[in-house]
Structure formats: structure tokens, C-alpha cells
Design a protein around this motif. Sequence first.
Motif, PDB file in Angstrom:
ATOM      1  N   TYR A 199      14.924   2.110  -4.357  1.00 54.34           N
ATOM      2  CA  TYR A 199      15.977   1.982  -3.345  1.00 54.34           C
ATOM      3  C   TYR A 199      16.602   0.582  -3.427  1.00 54.34           C
ATOM      4  O   TYR A 199      15.882  -0.414  -3.546  1.00 54.34           O
ATOM      5  CB  TYR A 199      15.410   2.218  -1.948  1.00 54.34           C
ATOM      6  CG  TYR A 199      15.085   3.664  -1.666  1.00 54.34           C
ATOM      7  CD1 TYR A 199      13.803   4.162  -1.877  1.00 54.34           C
ATOM      8  CD2 TYR A 199      16.073   4.549  -1.225  1.00 54.34           C
ATOM      9  CE1 TYR A 199      13.509   5.491  -1.649  1.00 54.34           C
ATOM     10  CE2 TYR A 199      15.779   5.887  -0.984  1.00 54.34           C
ATOM     11  CZ  TYR A 199      14.495   6.351  -1.200  1.00 54.34           C
ATOM     12  OH  TYR A 199      14.203   7.670  -0.978  1.00 54.34           O
ATOM     13  N   THR A 200      17.946   0.557  -3.380  1.00 56.11           N
ATOM     14  CA  THR A 200      18.666  -0.708  -3.302  1.00 56.11           C
ATOM     15  C   THR A 200      19.527  -0.669  -2.039  1.00 56.11           C
ATOM     16  O   THR A 200      19.759   0.401  -1.468  1.00 56.11           O
ATOM     17  CB  THR A 200      19.579  -0.910  -4.531  1.00 56.11           C
ATOM     18  OG1 THR A 200      20.560   0.129  -4.548  1.00 56.11           O
ATOM     19  CG2 THR A 200      18.774  -0.890  -5.826  1.00 56.11           C
ATOM     20  N   LEU A 201      19.958  -1.852  -1.605  1.00 56.11           N
ATOM     21  CA  LEU A 201      20.810  -1.956  -0.410  1.00 56.11           C
ATOM     22  C   LEU A 201      21.668  -3.206  -0.551  1.00 56.11           C
ATOM     23  O   LEU A 201      21.354  -4.086  -1.360  1.00 56.11           O
ATOM     24  CB  LEU A 201      19.954  -2.006   0.857  1.00 56.11           C
ATOM     25  CG  LEU A 201      19.117  -3.248   1.134  1.00 56.11           C
ATOM     26  CD1 LEU A 201      18.651  -3.254   2.584  1.00 56.11           C
ATOM     27  CD2 LEU A 201      17.915  -3.350   0.227  1.00 56.11           C
ATOM     28  N   PRO A 202      22.749  -3.286   0.228  1.00 50.40           N
ATOM     29  CA  PRO A 202      23.594  -4.473   0.144  1.00 50.40           C
ATOM     30  C   PRO A 202      22.797  -5.705   0.599  1.00 50.40           C
ATOM     31  O   PRO A 202      22.106  -5.645   1.628  1.00 50.40           O
ATOM     32  CB  PRO A 202      24.742  -4.189   1.119  1.00 50.40           C
ATOM     33  CG  PRO A 202      24.733  -2.705   1.303  1.00 50.40           C
ATOM     34  CD  PRO A 202      23.307  -2.285   1.164  1.00 50.40           C
ATOM     35  N   CYS A 203      22.888  -6.814  -0.144  1.00 52.32           N
ATOM     36  CA  CYS A 203      22.156  -8.027   0.266  1.00 52.32           C
ATOM     37  C   CYS A 203      22.652  -8.515   1.625  1.00 52.32           C
ATOM     38  O   CYS A 203      21.943  -9.245   2.324  1.00 52.32           O
ATOM     39  CB  CYS A 203      22.341  -9.126  -0.777  1.00 52.32           C
ATOM     40  SG  CYS A 203      21.621  -8.733  -2.377  1.00 52.32           S
ATOM     41  N   SER A 204      23.874  -8.055   2.028  1.00 50.66           N
ATOM     42  CA  SER A 204      24.438  -8.482   3.314  1.00 50.66           C
ATOM     43  C   SER A 204      23.865  -7.665   4.481  1.00 50.66           C
ATOM     44  O   SER A 204      24.085  -8.001   5.637  1.00 50.66           O
ATOM     45  CB  SER A 204      25.957  -8.276   3.285  1.00 50.66           C
ATOM     46  OG  SER A 204      26.214  -6.896   2.968  1.00 50.66           O
ATOM     47  N   ALA A 205      23.103  -6.616   4.180  1.00 51.67           N
ATOM     48  CA  ALA A 205      22.586  -5.749   5.251  1.00 51.67           C
ATOM     49  C   ALA A 205      21.376  -6.387   5.925  1.00 51.67           C
ATOM     50  O   ALA A 205      20.606  -7.101   5.281  1.00 51.67           O
ATOM     51  CB  ALA A 205      22.176  -4.401   4.665  1.00 51.67           C
ATOM     52  N   THR A 206      21.262  -6.178   7.233  1.00 49.75           N
ATOM     53  CA  THR A 206      20.000  -6.514   7.924  1.00 49.75           C
ATOM     54  C   THR A 206      19.378  -5.184   8.321  1.00 49.75           C
ATOM     55  O   THR A 206      19.777  -4.580   9.321  1.00 49.75           O
ATOM     56  CB  THR A 206      20.236  -7.386   9.178  1.00 49.75           C
ATOM     57  OG1 THR A 206      20.898  -8.567   8.782  1.00 49.75           O
ATOM     58  CG2 THR A 206      18.892  -7.734   9.816  1.00 49.75           C
ATOM     59  N   PRO A 207      18.451  -4.710   7.534  1.00 50.79           N
ATOM     60  CA  PRO A 207      17.860  -3.399   7.795  1.00 50.79           C
ATOM     61  C   PRO A 207      17.063  -3.413   9.094  1.00 50.79           C
ATOM     62  O   PRO A 207      16.665  -4.480   9.574  1.00 50.79           O
ATOM     63  CB  PRO A 207      16.935  -3.186   6.603  1.00 50.79           C
ATOM     64  CG  PRO A 207      17.225  -4.260   5.634  1.00 50.79           C
ATOM     65  CD  PRO A 207      17.837  -5.382   6.403  1.00 50.79           C
ATOM     66  N   PRO A 208      16.846  -2.251   9.672  1.00 54.12           N
ATOM     67  CA  PRO A 208      16.053  -2.168  10.908  1.00 54.12           C
ATOM     68  C   PRO A 208      14.588  -2.517  10.657  1.00 54.12           C
ATOM     69  O   PRO A 208      14.093  -2.424   9.545  1.00 54.12           O
ATOM     70  CB  PRO A 208      16.205  -0.717  11.336  1.00 54.12           C
ATOM     71  CG  PRO A 208      16.648   0.018  10.139  1.00 54.12           C
ATOM     72  CD  PRO A 208      17.345  -0.942   9.244  1.00 54.12           C
TER      73      PRO A 208
END
Length: 327
Positions: free
Chosen positions: A247-256
Motif C-alpha cells: 500500500y502507498t499513500l500521498p506523503c501529504s496525507a495524515t492517515p487516521p
Amino acid sequence: CQTGEVAADPQLYDQSYLSPVTIGNSELMLDFDTGSADLWCFSTESPAVQSAGHGLYNPSTGTELDGAFWDITYGDQSAASGNVFADKVVVGGVTATKQAIEAATSVSYEFTEDVASDGLLGLAFSSINTILPQPQTTFFDTVRNTLAKAVFTVDLKKGAAGSYTFGYIDSSKYSGAITYVPVNTANGFWQFTADGYSGGGNNASTGRGGVAIADTGTSLLYLPASVAKGYYSGVQGASFDFRQGGYTLPCSATPPDFNVAIGGKTFTVPGSYINYAPLRAGSSTCFGGIQADSGIGFSIFGDVFLKAVYAIFDDSGSSPKLGFAAQ
Ligand SMILES: O=C(NNC1=NCCC1)c1ccc(Br)cc1
């Protein structure tokens, strides 16, 4: 009665944590690993092309264990092998006068490239030590009868130095009560059962927990595929990238935040710990700190989880147990 404490220094992105260990008359930086049971280090016997940049153990101070050899392959398929010496080992003031030291004569590229690490110090059960023809004890097993209490504790932190203690529990390192759960040693790991998970897209808690191991030698938190999928379903821009292998995600995201129920208590991994690291320096896509445990056989509570808690590895009673407390 010995007790001791040693720093655990985070490497880039908390990929691993290194601690100073005196072996014979050299001080080396070793990766303490509750997921394996071999103490090995680069040595003057390692090929120069593999050991360049690493601290080396000089076996001249030790006694060779004739005919003994070792060969280990880790969960990430990294590997090392060599021969064996007995020598003095000191960790945070705790001394093992005759510890089996596994001198590397061959290592895989992962270890050659990680120039900050001079080897590993295994803290799993000695039943999975790879020395043949006769397995030897881990540092903890070697010293445990000399410790004030047969325990060691793990206090890892995000992007900051944490610590390992031997022989005592440091009440200043945690808040609230310690929750203990039984350990199944059949596979040689600190293996326990998690009750369930919640947070992220699967905030409707996936009541099903599962079998897991506490592994300081693994960077990330590997969970059942359904739990990982559910978590990222609540994260904008996250997806499973088969080319990156997870899984990847935007580095700008603050995941829950992500919650784990263990022993009837809930422990929270801050969402920021789950935005783990850029795929490559400068990339705006990051690799997730939670990944699926598919194909492994059980979940792995690696550093992403362990840096959110104070963990007690307790072998002082009739059977081993794991304790967790909020940091
Ligand atoms: O090898 C394991 N932990 N340690 C290390 N990994 C990489 C270097 C050190 C490991 C142990 C059990 C399971 Br299940 C998966 C992985």
C-alpha cells in the motif's frame, strides 16, 4: 544482580534501530532483533568487499567454537552466515562473560549496504538459533540467571532515540497499567494473540484479531489483508501498488489513527506513524506503515507498532509473557 540500559538509535525513517555493544575489545552498533536468535557481526574474517564501512569484530580476543557454523535467512530474505567464537559481550553494563559470537564470512547485499549496522543481536528464543551442530543461547538467555529479573523491555520512538533495558522494568517509561498476554514459544518467537483492530476505513472494528509476533527487527506493521485493506479504504489517495509490493499513500496525507486491542486493552498507533516514508528520496508518494501479512503465516508487530507502546518481554515466570503499556 545485573541490570542495564542501552540506547536504541533510529536509522533513516526508523527503518531500524541500532544499539552499542562491546564484543571482545571492539564496540559495534547492532540491530536488536526480537524476531531472531543469532548474535552475529561483521568481522575481520568477512570479505572486504562485503564489510567495507562496517565495524568489525576481531575474533583474536575470543575462543573459536571448533566445527560450529551458522547460516540465517530473515523474513525479508536477507541472509548471513559464518563461524562461531566465544567472547565477552557487554550491553548497557550487563556482561556475558562467554557469549557465542557469530562472525560473518558472508552476508547479503542488504547488510553490506546498511553501513551503520555492524550486525544483529537476536532476542527471540534460543530454540531458533541457527548454529550447528549445537545451537547456542541468545545474549538474554546467556545472562538471564544473573539479571535482577529475567526480563528485557523495548522503548522505541518515532524519529528519536529510545532504549532497551535488561533486568528491570522502568516505570518512568510508560503510563497507566501494563497489560500482559501469554506467549506461545512453539515457533521460537514472542508470539501472542491480538483481539481486534479498528481505525481508518475499518473503523467498524474488525472484531477478529489473530496470531502475531512482536518483532523489533521488522520496520512495519503487517496485518491480515482484510484489516490492511479496510484501513486504507478510509485514506484518500491510498492504494495497493503491486509494483511497489504494498500500500502507498500521498506523503501529504495524515492517515487516521489505528487501534489494536490486546489483552482487553486498546493501544493506538498515531496516523502519522502510518505515513511511513517516501518510495525514493524526494518522491511525493509514500509507503504505508501498515501492510498485509499475506503469505507470512501470522501478523508482525514491527517497529511501527512498537514505537507507540512500552513493551515488556518477560521470561521471569513459569512461562513467558508479553506486556504492553501506553508510552
Ligand atoms: O526476520 C525477521 N525479523 N527480523 C529481521 N528482519 C530483517 C532483519 C532482521 C522475521 C521474523 C519472523 C517473521 Br514471521 C518475519 C520476519
